[in-house]
Scaffold this motif. Structure first.
Motif, PDB file in Angstrom:
ATOM      1  N   ILE B 295      16.345 -43.536 -14.828  1.00  0.00           N
ATOM      2  CA  ILE B 295      15.706 -42.578 -15.726  1.00  0.00           C
ATOM      3  C   ILE B 295      16.021 -41.148 -15.289  1.00  0.00           C
ATOM      4  N   PHE B 296      15.910 -40.918 -13.977  1.00  0.00           N
ATOM      5  CA  PHE B 296      16.227 -39.590 -13.467  1.00  0.00           C
ATOM      6  C   PHE B 296      17.694 -39.247 -13.701  1.00  0.00           C
ATOM      7  N   LEU B 297      18.544 -40.218 -13.411  1.00  0.00           N
ATOM      8  CA  LEU B 297      19.974 -39.970 -13.600  1.00  0.00           C
ATOM      9  C   LEU B 297      20.262 -39.608 -15.053  1.00  0.00           C
ATOM     10  N   ASP B 298      19.633 -40.361 -15.911  1.00  0.00           N
ATOM     11  CA  ASP B 298      19.790 -40.129 -17.337  1.00  0.00           C
ATOM     12  C   ASP B 298      19.434 -38.694 -17.691  1.00  0.00           C
ATOM     13  N   ILE B 299      18.264 -38.298 -17.222  1.00  0.00           N
ATOM     14  CA  ILE B 299      17.793 -36.946 -17.526  1.00  0.00           C
ATOM     15  C   ILE B 299      18.757 -35.915 -16.949  1.00  0.00           C
ATOM     16  N   ILE B 300      19.093 -36.102 -15.680  1.00  0.00           N
ATOM     17  CA  ILE B 300      19.951 -35.126 -15.013  1.00  0.00           C
ATOM     18  C   ILE B 300      21.298 -35.017 -15.724  1.00  0.00           C
ATOM     19  N   ILE B 301      21.891 -36.185 -16.000  1.00  0.00           N
ATOM     20  CA  ILE B 301      23.228 -36.160 -16.601  1.00  0.00           C
ATOM     21  C   ILE B 301      23.185 -35.565 -18.008  1.00  0.00           C
ATOM     22  N   ALA B 305      24.622 -32.027 -19.018  1.00  0.00           N
ATOM     23  CA  ALA B 305      25.700 -31.930 -19.996  1.00  0.00           C
ATOM     24  C   ALA B 305      25.331 -30.958 -21.115  1.00  0.00           C
ATOM     25  N   ALA B 306      24.068 -31.052 -21.538  1.00  0.00           N
ATOM     26  CA  ALA B 306      23.623 -30.151 -22.602  1.00  0.00           C
ATOM     27  C   ALA B 306      23.716 -28.703 -22.143  1.00  0.00           C
ATOM     28  N   LEU B 308      25.657 -27.458 -19.928  1.00  0.00           N
ATOM     29  CA  LEU B 308      27.038 -27.002 -19.805  1.00  0.00           C
ATOM     30  C   LEU B 308      27.807 -27.153 -21.109  1.00  0.00           C
ATOM     31  N   ASN B 309      27.077 -27.637 -22.129  1.00  0.00           N
ATOM     32  CA  ASN B 309      27.711 -27.812 -23.428  1.00  0.00           C
ATOM     33  C   ASN B 309      28.860 -28.810 -23.410  1.00  0.00           C
ATOM     34  N   LEU B 310      28.681 -29.869 -22.614  1.00  0.00           N
ATOM     35  CA  LEU B 310      29.727 -30.884 -22.522  1.00  0.00           C
ATOM     36  C   LEU B 310      29.406 -32.044 -23.439  1.00  0.00           C
ATOM     37  N   LYS B 311      30.450 -32.682 -23.916  1.00  0.00           N
ATOM     38  CA  LYS B 311      30.251 -33.916 -24.658  1.00  0.00           C
ATOM     39  C   LYS B 311      30.548 -35.075 -23.725  1.00  0.00           C
ATOM     40  N   LEU B 312      29.572 -35.976 -23.545  1.00  0.00           N
ATOM     41  CA  LEU B 312      29.777 -37.054 -22.594  1.00  0.00           C
ATOM     42  C   LEU B 312      30.339 -38.282 -23.276  1.00  0.00           C
ATOM     43  N   ALA B 313      31.228 -38.947 -22.552  1.00  0.00           N
ATOM     44  CA  ALA B 313      31.720 -40.232 -23.051  1.00  0.00           C
ATOM     45  C   ALA B 313      30.563 -41.216 -23.060  1.00  0.00           C
TER      46      ALA B 313
END
Ligand SMILES: Nc1ncnc2c1ncn2[C@@H]1O[C@H](COP(=O)(O)OP(=O)(O)OP(=O)(O)O)[C@@H](O)[C@H]1O
Ligand SMILES: [Mg+2]
Lengths: 256, 358
Positions: B295-301, B305-306, B308-313
């Motif tokens: 859950i934490f990883l999810d939030i952090i990633i 990403a948001a 840094l404005n990145l689009k995640l695979a």
């Protein structure tokens, strides 16, 4: 005449082709200290292992308290009153000193599994009573300061002492000590010798002691058995052994 | 300064042997219990109950069961999930075939059934150890779910193999809402954890550890090795069985045999390793860690990403999870084999001396 608590009768033991013990007989008198000496590989440890059922001899009998043992296992040896220490320390490394010694009393504990899970009541009373007994041993061996320490953190000399404490916790009638003073300095050896003598005197415990230090052997044992290549080559009081030519040739000569 | 036993003189061995002999520990436990039983039900959301707290508690119980066997008695098992399956399907069948059987009784019977199965699969431990024993328990891991699928009776001939558990009703009261289910698991897990703690500080617990640390010496002081190991398998499986029943009845509501797979067994083993081998509390630490980490990883990633404005695979988070898991397990195995519980203990020892070193 005193009774023999242990009678080892014509015991032979071999591992594959290696004969560790050849037709060995000796007796341990009640309330006495018997020392077993002999060069490395003579079969001393194997003999102790036969006495408390770890090894089964191919020939001969072990008679303990008048009863001949058939297919005895260590559990039964422990139940009938034999406790021991090991040449290489065999403590329970992950447990505290107190727990190690308490484990030595496991045969005296009666509380069932459910009672232990509930703890309050019977189990707690039992734990407290055994704790009292263990504390006496701790006082006796002067290890109060380390009772809560995990044994793995203790220096070698103290570990040997804790192992003796664990054996004593079972209140044995016969105590087997496999080189309890190996690797100790003079002072530690003196302490250990005194403890063994005190146990023998205060509780009347019979002792079989394997020891290489002839000074110690001469000081504390009532009788000495000498092994060489699995054979008994001498037996007698420390004085007699000191003057036995065969023993001097086989062992004392080598040791000096 | 505040966490220490100075000034707390123990006047009897009984006091010294008490569960929590330091007052601060007792206060700490009380606060945790108040928090868990009173504050959390008042504050937490349904999402927290169903997605985090209930699975955390169920996994804690399973990890605790495995820890008794592996951490205390030294017998490695890779069959935890299979034993949970036994518990889940045993409870289901007791409820199904004995009309009116109180569900708590079913849970206990499920635990006992699992204990018997666990003892049967523990028999190889009498001859083999370590790696080979792990392989033998692996047999349980594959055999049990297979059997549950194969013999239709176990799933009441459900064509998909999926069973839907009966409502959890105790004295006419149905535990239905997330907070009710949470409180039920919490109560069961608290009681079982207390019983486990009692076991490990009594004769049987010492016998387990003795067999684990040095079996020759254990035998020579009169411990029956076989009996001790089989009791460990029995008690451990009882815990896993109850955990399995709770997993089905309180956490998911419907389960299938294949859900209790090797993956789940490994997850629970990781909880034990990360939380602390040979520690009751460590089982809870490990379960919390492994439940919360994704859950934490999810939030952090995602937030990262948001930001840094990145689009995640797609699926990047699950890959990250695996990486972090793997890394942590290697870390704990090498650097701190006794896990989070040991780190906690070190902190406490430091606190005891703080602010005066030595
Ligand atoms: N478990 C075993 N398997 C095979 N051989 C063994 C075993 N135990 C002992 N032996 C052999 O039996 C002989 C006697 O060994 P033992 O350990 O009894 O000697 P010891 O007198 O205690 O020696 P030390 O003074 O070195 O302790 C040795 O040759 C040893 O290699
Ligand atoms: Mg030897």
């Amino acid at each position: 005449m005193t009774e023999n608590i242990l009678n080892v009768n014509k015991v032979s033991l071999s591992f594959g082709g290696v004969a560790a013990l050849k037709n060995v007989s000796f007796q341990v008198e009640e309330h006495k200290i018997l020392a077993i000496i002999g060069p490395n590989g003579a079969g001393k440890s194997s003999l102790l292992n036969v006495v408390n059922g770890v090894y089964k001899p191919q020939k001969g009998q072990v008679i303990f308290k008048g009863k001949t043992w058939k297919n005895v296992v260590p559990y039964e040896a422990a139940r009938s009153g034999i406790a021991r220490t090991f040449q290489n320390i065999a403590l329970f490394k992950g447990m505290s000193v107190l727990d190690n010694i308490l484990t030595g009393r496991n045969l005296k504990m009666r509380a069932g599994l459910l009672s232990q899970a509930i703890y309050l009541g019977k189990c707690q009373r039992e734990e407290t009573n055994h704790r009292k007994a263990v504390e006496q041993i701790i006082d006796f061996l002067q290890i109060q300061h380390i009772r809560k320490t995990p044994v793995g953190r203790l220096p070698y000399g103290l570990q040997k002492r804790v192992e003796l404490a664990r054996a004593l916790a079972a209140e044995p009638e016969l105590l087997l000590l496999d080189e309890p003073m190996a690797g100790m300095n003079v002072e530690e050896k003196e302490d250990m010798s005194r403890f063994i003598l005190d146990v023998n005197e205060e509780y009347g415990t019979s002792v079989i002691l394997i020891e290489h230090d002839m000074g110690v052997v001469m000081d504390i044992s009532d009788k000495v058995v000498v092994l060489d290549y699995g054979k008994k080559i001498g037996e007698g009081t420390p004085e007699e052994i000191r003057n036995n030519q065969e023993v001097i040739d086989a062992y004392l000569g080598v040791a000096r | 300064m505040f966490y220490r036993e100075s000034g707390q003189l123990k006047t009897s061995y009984q006091e010294d042997q008490a569960l929590l002999s330091i007052t601060q520990d007792r206060i700490g436990l009380l606060l945790i219990l108040i928090g868990a039983f009173v504050l959390i039900p008042l504050l937490a959301s349904d999402y927290w109950f169903t997605a985090i707290l209930i699975p955390f508690l169920v996994f804690s119980l399973a990890a605790l069961g495995l820890n008794l066997l592996t951490g205390y008695a030294g017998q490695l098992s890779l069959g935890t999930a299979a034993f949970m399956a036994v518990g889940a399907f045993a409870a289901y069948n007791f409820e199904l075939r004995v009309p009116g059987l109180p569900v708590l009784v079913s849970f206990i019977l499920a635990g006992i059934t699992t204990a018997i199965v666990g003892i049967a699969f523990g028999i190889p431990s009498l001859r083999i150890r370590g790696f080979y024993l792990a392989v033998a328990t692996l047999a349980a891991q594959f055999f049990i779910p297979w059997l549950l699928v194969k013999v239709g009776w176990f799933t009441n001939y459900s064509s998909s193999g999926v069973i839907t558990t009966q409502p959890v009703e105790i004295f006419g009261y149905v535990f239905d809402s997330p907070v009710e289910r949470y409180l039920l698991v919490l109560a069961i897990v608290s009681v079982l954890a207390l019983l486990a703690k009692n076991l490990v500080r009594s004769n049987i617990g010492r016998a387990w550890m003795a067999v684990r640390d040095m079996d020759v010496a254990a035998e020579v002081i009169g411990i029956k090795i076989m009996r001790t190991k089989l009791i460990a398998f029995g008690v451990s499986s009882f815990y896993c069985g109850v955990a399995g029943a709770l997993y089905a009845y309180v956490y998911l509501g419907s389960v299938e045999p294949d859900g209790f797979n090797l993956d789940l067994s490994f997850r629970i083993l990781f909880m034990v390793i990360i939380g602390g081998i040979g520690s009751i509390m460590g089982s809870f630490f490990g379960a919390a860690f492994i439940t919360l980490l994704p859950i934490f990883l999810d939030i952090i990633i995602n937030d990262g990403a948001a930001l840094l404005n990145l689009k995640l695979a797609a699926g990047i988070t699950s890959v990250m999870q695996l990486l972090v898991f793997g890394g942590l397990i290697i870390f704990f195995l090498i650097v701190e084999p006794l896990g989070l519980a040991r780190l906690w203990q070190i902190t406490k020892e430091k606190l005891r001396l703080w602010p005066f070193p030595h």
